[in-house]
Design a protein around this motif. Structure first.
Motif, PDB file in Angstrom:
ATOM      1  N   ILE A 227       3.824   2.064   9.968  1.00 24.99           N
ATOM      2  CA  ILE A 227       3.352   2.311  11.344  1.00 24.99           C
ATOM      3  C   ILE A 227       4.435   1.890  12.338  1.00 24.99           C
ATOM      4  O   ILE A 227       4.770   2.635  13.269  1.00 24.99           O
TER       5      ILE A 227
ATOM      6  N   PRO B  93       1.445   4.272   1.819  1.00 26.36           N
ATOM      7  CA  PRO B  93       0.944   4.707   3.136  1.00 26.36           C
ATOM      8  C   PRO B  93       0.320   6.105   3.065  1.00 26.36           C
ATOM      9  O   PRO B  93       0.851   6.975   2.392  1.00 26.36           O
TER      10      PRO B  93
ATOM     11  N   THR C 253      -3.188   7.434   8.174  1.00 29.43           N
ATOM     12  CA  THR C 253      -2.686   6.346   9.019  1.00 29.43           C
ATOM     13  C   THR C 253      -1.811   6.879  10.155  1.00 29.43           C
ATOM     14  O   THR C 253      -1.611   6.187  11.172  1.00 29.43           O
TER      15      THR C 253
ATOM     16  N   GLY D   1       3.356 -14.186   6.736  1.00 31.42           N
ATOM     17  CA  GLY D   1       2.340 -15.139   7.174  1.00 31.42           C
ATOM     18  C   GLY D   1       1.003 -14.461   7.361  1.00 31.42           C
ATOM     19  O   GLY D   1       0.868 -13.241   7.187  1.00 31.42           O
ATOM     20  N   ASP D   2       0.029 -15.280   7.711  1.00 31.17           N
ATOM     21  CA  ASP D   2      -1.327 -14.772   7.919  1.00 31.17           C
ATOM     22  C   ASP D   2      -1.452 -14.255   9.351  1.00 31.17           C
ATOM     23  O   ASP D   2      -0.943 -14.882  10.285  1.00 31.17           O
ATOM     24  N   TRP D   3      -2.119 -13.123   9.514  1.00 31.77           N
ATOM     25  CA  TRP D   3      -2.208 -12.550  10.861  1.00 31.77           C
ATOM     26  C   TRP D   3      -2.947 -13.454  11.829  1.00 31.77           C
ATOM     27  O   TRP D   3      -2.712 -13.370  13.035  1.00 31.77           O
TER      28      TRP D   3
ATOM     29  N   ASN E 160      -3.435  -1.674  10.249  1.00 33.73           N
ATOM     30  CA  ASN E 160      -4.246  -0.971   9.255  1.00 33.73           C
ATOM     31  C   ASN E 160      -4.645  -2.025   8.241  1.00 33.73           C
ATOM     32  O   ASN E 160      -3.958  -2.243   7.253  1.00 33.73           O
ATOM     33  N   PRO E 161      -5.743  -2.727   8.497  1.00 31.23           N
ATOM     34  CA  PRO E 161      -6.110  -3.855   7.628  1.00 31.23           C
ATOM     35  C   PRO E 161      -6.819  -3.368   6.364  1.00 31.23           C
ATOM     36  O   PRO E 161      -7.258  -2.217   6.292  1.00 31.23           O
TER      37      PRO E 161
ATOM     38  N   GLY F 226      -0.190  -6.773   9.123  1.00 26.89           N
ATOM     39  CA  GLY F 226      -0.419  -6.218   7.784  1.00 26.89           C
ATOM     40  C   GLY F 226       0.464  -5.002   7.616  1.00 26.89           C
ATOM     41  O   GLY F 226       0.010  -3.891   7.365  1.00 26.89           O
ATOM     42  N   ALA F 227       1.774  -5.220   7.728  1.00 27.22           N
ATOM     43  CA  ALA F 227       2.714  -4.099   7.910  1.00 27.22           C
ATOM     44  C   ALA F 227       3.002  -3.332   6.624  1.00 27.22           C
ATOM     45  O   ALA F 227       3.416  -2.172   6.679  1.00 27.22           O
ATOM     46  N   GLY F 228       2.807  -3.943   5.454  1.00 27.99           N
ATOM     47  CA  GLY F 228       3.108  -3.238   4.196  1.00 27.99           C
ATOM     48  C   GLY F 228       4.548  -2.736   4.189  1.00 27.99           C
ATOM     49  O   GLY F 228       5.496  -3.504   4.410  1.00 27.99           O
TER      50      GLY F 228
ATOM     51  N   LEU G 126       0.868  -1.173   0.000  1.00 29.03           N
ATOM     52  CA  LEU G 126       0.000   0.000   0.000  1.00 29.03           C
ATOM     53  C   LEU G 126       0.907   1.227   0.000  1.00 29.03           C
ATOM     54  O   LEU G 126       2.004   1.197   0.542  1.00 29.03           O
TER      55      LEU G 126
ATOM     56  N   ASP H  71       3.224  -9.680   7.455  1.00 25.12           N
ATOM     57  CA  ASP H  71       2.444  -9.442   6.235  1.00 25.12           C
ATOM     58  C   ASP H  71       2.385 -10.733   5.442  1.00 25.12           C
ATOM     59  O   ASP H  71       3.324 -11.515   5.446  1.00 25.12           O
ATOM     60  N   ARG H  72       1.255 -10.921   4.779  1.00 24.72           N
ATOM     61  CA  ARG H  72       1.089 -12.140   3.983  1.00 24.72           C
ATOM     62  C   ARG H  72       1.876 -12.068   2.683  1.00 24.72           C
ATOM     63  O   ARG H  72       2.139 -13.084   2.060  1.00 24.72           O
TER      64      ARG H  72
ATOM     65  N   LEU I  86      -4.671  -7.006  -2.322  1.00 18.17           N
ATOM     66  CA  LEU I  86      -4.541  -7.621  -0.995  1.00 18.17           C
ATOM     67  C   LEU I  86      -4.530  -6.557   0.112  1.00 18.17           C
ATOM     68  O   LEU I  86      -4.873  -6.838   1.259  1.00 18.17           O
ATOM     69  N   ALA I  87      -4.142  -5.351  -0.234  1.00 17.23           N
ATOM     70  CA  ALA I  87      -4.087  -4.271   0.756  1.00 17.23           C
ATOM     71  C   ALA I  87      -5.400  -3.509   0.857  1.00 17.23           C
ATOM     72  O   ALA I  87      -5.586  -2.717   1.785  1.00 17.23           O
TER      73      ALA I  87
HETATM   74  C1  LIG Z   1      -4.114  -1.522   4.134  1.00 19.17           C
HETATM   75  S1  LIG Z   1      -2.535  -2.309   3.951  1.00 19.17           S
HETATM   76  C2  LIG Z   1      -1.642  -1.541   5.283  1.00 19.17           C
HETATM   77  C3  LIG Z   1      -0.158  -1.450   5.067  1.00 19.17           C
HETATM   78  C4  LIG Z   1       0.591  -0.600   6.115  1.00 19.17           C
HETATM   79  N1  LIG Z   1       0.348  -1.070   7.456  1.00 19.17           N
HETATM   80  C5  LIG Z   1       0.160   0.848   6.010  1.00 19.17           C
HETATM   81  O1  LIG Z   1      -0.590   1.317   6.862  1.00 19.17           O
HETATM   82  O2  LIG Z   1       0.588   1.512   5.066  1.00 19.17           O
HETATM   83  C6  LIG Z   1      -2.921  -3.942   4.583  1.00 19.17           C
HETATM   84  C7  LIG Z   1      -1.773  -4.916   4.553  1.00 19.17           C
HETATM   85  O3  LIG Z   1      -2.244  -6.159   5.055  1.00 19.17           O
HETATM   86  C8  LIG Z   1      -1.654  -7.219   4.321  1.00 19.17           C
HETATM   87  N2  LIG Z   1      -2.535  -8.395   4.456  1.00 19.17           N
HETATM   88  C9  LIG Z   1      -3.711  -8.642   3.817  1.00 19.17           C
HETATM   89  N3  LIG Z   1      -4.249  -9.793   4.254  1.00 19.17           N
HETATM   90  C10 LIG Z   1      -3.399 -10.306   5.192  1.00 19.17           C
HETATM   91  C11 LIG Z   1      -3.419 -11.481   6.015  1.00 19.17           C
HETATM   92  N4  LIG Z   1      -4.416 -12.352   5.963  1.00 19.17           N
HETATM   93  N5  LIG Z   1      -2.386 -11.672   6.873  1.00 19.17           N
HETATM   94  C12 LIG Z   1      -1.358 -10.791   6.934  1.00 19.17           C
HETATM   95  N6  LIG Z   1      -1.308  -9.643   6.176  1.00 19.17           N
HETATM   96  C13 LIG Z   1      -2.300  -9.411   5.319  1.00 19.17           C
HETATM   97  C14 LIG Z   1      -1.516  -6.678   2.916  1.00 19.17           C
HETATM   98  O4  LIG Z   1      -0.540  -7.376   2.178  1.00 19.17           O
HETATM   99  C15 LIG Z   1      -1.171  -5.212   3.183  1.00 19.17           C
HETATM  100  O5  LIG Z   1       0.227  -5.025   3.227  1.00 19.17           O
END
Ligand SMILES: C[S@@+](CC[C@H](N)C(=O)[O-])C[C@H]1O[C@@H](n2cnc3c(N)ncnc32)[C@H](O)[C@@H]1O
Length: 310
Positions: free
Chosen positions: A145, A110, A114, A189-191, A205-206, A139-141, A108, A162-163, A228-229
């Motif tokens: 944050i 940023p 945020t 990995g998955d959160w 920030n999902p 979901g660190a992108g 994403l 982050d996935r 995905l973001a």
């Molecule tokens: C809205 S972006 C936020 C990125 C960053 N935190 C920011 O604020 O700029 C959501 C992030 O969640 C990640 N994501 C989506 N589904 C996920 C999951 N199931 N497990 C882990 N991360 C996931 C995406 O790849 C994306 O990087």
């Protein structure tokens, strides 16, 4: 049909003096014609980039003449912007909090909104900012944050999840560039799997856009931020359900979590949080007055070491 700035600028004989001011005016006209909202600000940002200056460089001297290579670099950037590529994607970077972070196709871009999440966390840590806090960013992108928080909390450490493997690589690069690699680990990995552990602060920030609404987003978002973001499922709330289900297990007694909200989602997200055994401790608005960050606390305490659940 407006002149393309590339043609307009390139068409000038090499010996003709083209000032920054004249090039900026031509760029503004081109961007307005292309439907770009902040044409003047974007033209200035692209000029700084073309000149190799940082985004936060002081105002430009508009009487200065552009060299031919600078004209070309600027014209190229303006043409990309006219095709609705965001300035940050053209620069490959985005200023967030104190840093100018690298972004990529898998992250994403940023947003300033945020920073409300960062402010909400810092507000709750008055008197504890020098403590060895353990942070979790789901979901660190780019890591925006977590990096902002590590900047403000000098003894803190963080796990970023982050996935997307490609996003994780960008986050690692940003942490390294900020001299923070020793204080943070990025996990792919998955959160839902990443939540076992005792953290002091959890941030996320999902993705929170309803799937059907994505097609109607501005081209800058729809065509450039990764799906995905953005995609939060049918009602935009899927990620909150998944994250909150495991959140109480990862929060210690004095722990709290802050999640970003889409506009108008505060009530629904609060209901999901309560149904997951979390207590809603507050809502913070962004600069536009929109409820942007939800602060959560957990009554029950999980006490396992930080790390991925098996
Ligand atoms: C809205 S972006 C936020 C990125 C960053 N935190 C920011 O604020 O700029 C959501 C992030 O969640 C990640 N994501 C989506 N589904 C996920 C999951 N199931 N497990 C882990 N991360 C996931 C995406 O790849 C994306 O990087």
């Amino acid at each position: 049909m407006p002149l393309r700035i590339g043609q307009e600028i390139q068409a000038l004989p090499r010996q003709d003096r083209l000032t920054l001011g004249a090039a900026l005016a031509a760029a503004r006209a081109r961007l307005v014609a292309a439907g770009v909202e902040d044409a003047a600000a974007d033209a200035r940002a692209l000029m700084k980039d073309a000149l190799g200056l940082p985004d936060r460089a002081p105002p430009l001297d508009e009487t200065r003449a552009l060299a031919q290579s600078e004209r070309e670099a600027f014209a190229l950037r303006v043409e990309r912007r006219a095709r609705r590529v965001p300035v940050s994607r053209i620069r490959g970077r985005r200023a967030f909090w104190r840093r100018d972070l690298a972004i990529g196709a898998a992250t994403l871009d940023p947003r300033p909104d945020t920073e409300t999440v960062v402010e909400a966390v810092l507000d709750r840590l008055v008197g504890r900012r020098r403590a060895p806090l353990r942070l979790l960013d789901l979901g660190a992108g780019t890591g925006a944050i977590a990096i902002a928080l590590l900047d403000e909390l000098p003894a803190a450490t963080a796990i970023l999840v982050d996935r997307s493997e490609a996003a994780a690589r960008i986050a690692r690069g940003n942490l390294a560039a900020c001299g923070m690699s020793g204080r943070a680990a990025v996990m792919v990995g998955d959160w839902a799997r990443a939540l076992a552990g005792r953290f002091d602060v959890v941030v996320s920030n999902p993705p929170y856009i309803a799937s059907a609404a994505i097609a109607a987003l501005d081209p800058e978002v729809r065509d450039h931020d990764p799906r995905l973001a953005l995609d939060g499922g049918a009602d935009g709330l899927d990620a909150y359900r998944a994250i909150f289900a495991g959140l109480p297990r990862s929060m210690g007694a004095d722990a709290f979590a802050v999640v970003e909200l889409g506009a108008g989602q505060a009530e629904d997200v609060s209901a999901i949080a309560r149904a997951s055994g979390l207590e809603v401790a507050g809502v913070r608005r962004d600069l536009a007055g929109t409820e942007r960050a939800l602060v959560l606390r957990s009554g029950s305490v999980g006490c396992r070491d930080a790390g991925f659940a098996g």
